[in-house]
Scaffold this motif. Structure first.
Motif, PDB file in Angstrom:
ATOM      1  N   PRO A   1      -1.786   3.103   2.921  1.00 46.09           N
ATOM      2  CA  PRO A   1      -0.749   3.020   4.099  1.00 46.09           C
ATOM      3  C   PRO A   1       0.319   2.014   3.770  1.00 46.09           C
ATOM      4  O   PRO A   1       1.497   2.088   4.092  1.00 46.09           O
ATOM      5  CB  PRO A   1      -1.973   2.331   5.167  1.00 46.09           C
ATOM      6  N   ARG A   2      -0.052   0.938   2.876  1.00 44.41           N
ATOM      7  CA  ARG A   2       1.128  -0.083   2.342  1.00 44.41           C
ATOM      8  C   ARG A   2       2.191   0.621   1.557  1.00 44.41           C
ATOM      9  O   ARG A   2       3.282   0.110   1.522  1.00 44.41           O
ATOM     10  CB  ARG A   2       0.207  -1.214   1.634  1.00 44.41           C
TER      11      ARG A   2
ATOM     12  N   GLN B   1       1.621  -1.949  -5.088  1.00 51.04           N
ATOM     13  CA  GLN B   1       0.778  -3.178  -5.814  1.00 51.04           C
ATOM     14  C   GLN B   1       1.902  -4.163  -6.115  1.00 51.04           C
ATOM     15  O   GLN B   1       1.218  -5.609  -6.437  1.00 51.04           O
ATOM     16  CB  GLN B   1      -0.006  -2.612  -7.089  1.00 51.04           C
ATOM     17  N   LEU B   2       2.870  -4.169  -6.526  1.00 55.02           N
ATOM     18  CA  LEU B   2       3.694  -5.008  -6.869  1.00 55.02           C
ATOM     19  C   LEU B   2       4.553  -5.651  -5.808  1.00 55.02           C
ATOM     20  O   LEU B   2       5.432  -6.493  -6.018  1.00 55.02           O
ATOM     21  CB  LEU B   2       4.930  -4.438  -7.926  1.00 55.02           C
ATOM     22  N   GLY B   3       4.283  -5.115  -4.602  1.00 55.32           N
ATOM     23  CA  GLY B   3       4.983  -5.802  -3.610  1.00 55.32           C
ATOM     24  C   GLY B   3       6.342  -5.143  -3.232  1.00 55.32           C
ATOM     25  O   GLY B   3       7.098  -6.020  -2.713  1.00 55.32           O
ATOM     26  N   GLN B   4       6.716  -4.210  -3.861  1.00 58.85           N
ATOM     27  CA  GLN B   4       7.987  -3.613  -4.007  1.00 58.85           C
ATOM     28  C   GLN B   4       8.552  -2.537  -2.689  1.00 58.85           C
ATOM     29  O   GLN B   4       9.569  -2.196  -2.547  1.00 58.85           O
ATOM     30  CB  GLN B   4       8.462  -2.852  -5.148  1.00 58.85           C
ATOM     31  N   ASN B   5       7.468  -2.264  -1.808  1.00 59.17           N
ATOM     32  CA  ASN B   5       7.531  -1.374  -0.855  1.00 59.17           C
ATOM     33  C   ASN B   5       8.002  -2.127   0.645  1.00 59.17           C
ATOM     34  O   ASN B   5       7.675  -3.141   0.846  1.00 59.17           O
ATOM     35  CB  ASN B   5       6.346  -0.654  -0.428  1.00 59.17           C
ATOM     36  N   PRO B   6       8.805  -1.459   1.302  1.00 56.54           N
ATOM     37  CA  PRO B   6       9.379  -2.042   2.564  1.00 56.54           C
ATOM     38  C   PRO B   6       8.050  -1.951   3.572  1.00 56.54           C
ATOM     39  O   PRO B   6       7.228  -1.382   3.387  1.00 56.54           O
ATOM     40  CB  PRO B   6      10.370  -1.265   3.163  1.00 56.54           C
ATOM     41  N   ALA B   7       8.026  -3.057   4.410  1.00 59.27           N
ATOM     42  CA  ALA B   7       7.190  -2.982   5.425  1.00 59.27           C
ATOM     43  C   ALA B   7       7.211  -1.593   6.384  1.00 59.27           C
ATOM     44  O   ALA B   7       7.972  -0.824   6.584  1.00 59.27           O
ATOM     45  CB  ALA B   7       7.700  -4.041   6.739  1.00 59.27           C
ATOM     46  N   ARG B   8       5.802  -1.462   6.654  1.00 55.60           N
ATOM     47  CA  ARG B   8       5.693  -0.090   7.552  1.00 55.60           C
ATOM     48  C   ARG B   8       6.363   0.241   8.752  1.00 55.60           C
ATOM     49  O   ARG B   8       6.305  -0.822   9.743  1.00 55.60           O
ATOM     50  CB  ARG B   8       4.032   0.040   7.660  1.00 55.60           C
TER      51      ARG B   8
ATOM     52  N   ARG C   1      -5.705   2.707  12.132  1.00 65.10           N
ATOM     53  CA  ARG C   1      -4.240   2.588  11.419  1.00 65.10           C
ATOM     54  C   ARG C   1      -4.632   1.896  10.166  1.00 65.10           C
ATOM     55  O   ARG C   1      -3.720   1.932   9.157  1.00 65.10           O
ATOM     56  CB  ARG C   1      -3.451   1.738  12.200  1.00 65.10           C
ATOM     57  N   HIS C   2      -5.596   1.328   9.985  1.00 65.86           N
ATOM     58  CA  HIS C   2      -5.873   0.685   8.512  1.00 65.86           C
ATOM     59  C   HIS C   2      -6.509   1.375   7.546  1.00 65.86           C
ATOM     60  O   HIS C   2      -7.083   1.159   6.607  1.00 65.86           O
ATOM     61  CB  HIS C   2      -6.603  -0.812   8.692  1.00 65.86           C
ATOM     62  N   LYS C   3      -6.995   2.638   7.912  1.00 71.21           N
ATOM     63  CA  LYS C   3      -7.881   3.485   7.219  1.00 71.21           C
ATOM     64  C   LYS C   3      -6.958   4.698   6.722  1.00 71.21           C
ATOM     65  O   LYS C   3      -5.983   5.080   7.192  1.00 71.21           O
ATOM     66  CB  LYS C   3      -9.026   4.074   8.095  1.00 71.21           C
ATOM     67  N   ILE C   4      -7.374   5.341   5.732  1.00 70.85           N
ATOM     68  CA  ILE C   4      -6.623   6.547   5.236  1.00 70.85           C
ATOM     69  C   ILE C   4      -7.105   7.607   6.159  1.00 70.85           C
ATOM     70  O   ILE C   4      -8.243   7.949   6.384  1.00 70.85           O
ATOM     71  CB  ILE C   4      -7.427   6.816   3.785  1.00 70.85           C
TER      72      ILE C   4
END
Length: 205
Positions: free
Chosen positions: A75-76, A138-145, A202-205
């Motif tokens: 999800p992240r 994992q590196l924190g490079q993705n924007p917020a959902r 929402r926190h599950k796959i």
């Protein structure tokens, strides 16, 4: 069933766990898998011995490299859906075993030549993109959902159900107007139900 990995204890969730039985037998969830590309791992490891103030983390183990990956990573990374070719290990890129809905299996078997062709042409490319997205997260490079994504997926799910119900009703009734009404009502209710379920999990796959 309990398992110890790297000196930490985990509770193993897999079939015939109630949640897995529901996933396997519910025909509506085949739309999640085939249309939206949602997948769940065949086996989930739930962390034990954690503080009661925090919910336990859930992981999937890669059989190829032995790495544990937090299920919240998908999800992240914005990859909760669109995983039509399965889940990939962000460490080594190997495919992770997933639990496929019974009705999805039957449909994929019925269209096996097409499915085989799509797998050959697109699977490696799509899984490679998934791995890149996971590593970036994992590196924190993705924007917020995006909070609107669940609503958009609900609309897509409801639209797919509306088309299917309309076609089924038309074949049964032979009249397009009642068939469209049934499709619109059924699709709307299905979309609302889908959005509600996605909100709860929402926190599950």
């Amino acid at each position: 069933m309990k398992r110890t990995i790297n000196d930490r204890k985990y509770d193993v969730k897999k079939f015939p766990n109630v949640g897995y039985v529901f996933w396997l037998l519910n025909p509506i969830l085949s739309i999640n898998e085939l249309v939206l590309g949602q997948r769940i791992p065949k086996e989930t490891l739930v962390e034990l011995d954690v503080e009661r103030t925090s919910p336990p983390k859930e992981y999937v183990e890669c059989k190829a490299c032995g790495q544990l990956t937090d299920l919240d990573l998908w999800p992240r990374a914005g990859m909760k859906f669109r995983n039509w070719f399965g889940l990939a290990c962000p460490t080594c890129g190997s495919k992770l075993p997933t639990c496929l809905n019974l009705w999805s299996r039957l449909l994929l078997l019925a269209f096996f030549p097409i499915v085989k062709t799509l797998n050959v042409r697109f699977q490696n490319r799509v899984l490679s993109k998934q791995v890149l997205a996971l590593r970036s997260a994992q590196l924190g490079q993705n924007p917020a959902r995006n909070s609107w994504k669940g609503i958009k997926l609900g609309v897509l799910f409801g639209g797919a159900m509306a088309v299917l119900l309309s076609l089924a009703s038309l074949a049964e009734l032979g009249n397009i107007i009642p068939a469209m009404i049934i499709g619109l009502v059924g699709g709307s209710l299905s979309g609302l139900l889908f959005s509600g379920l996605m909100y709860l999990f929402r926190h599950k796959i």
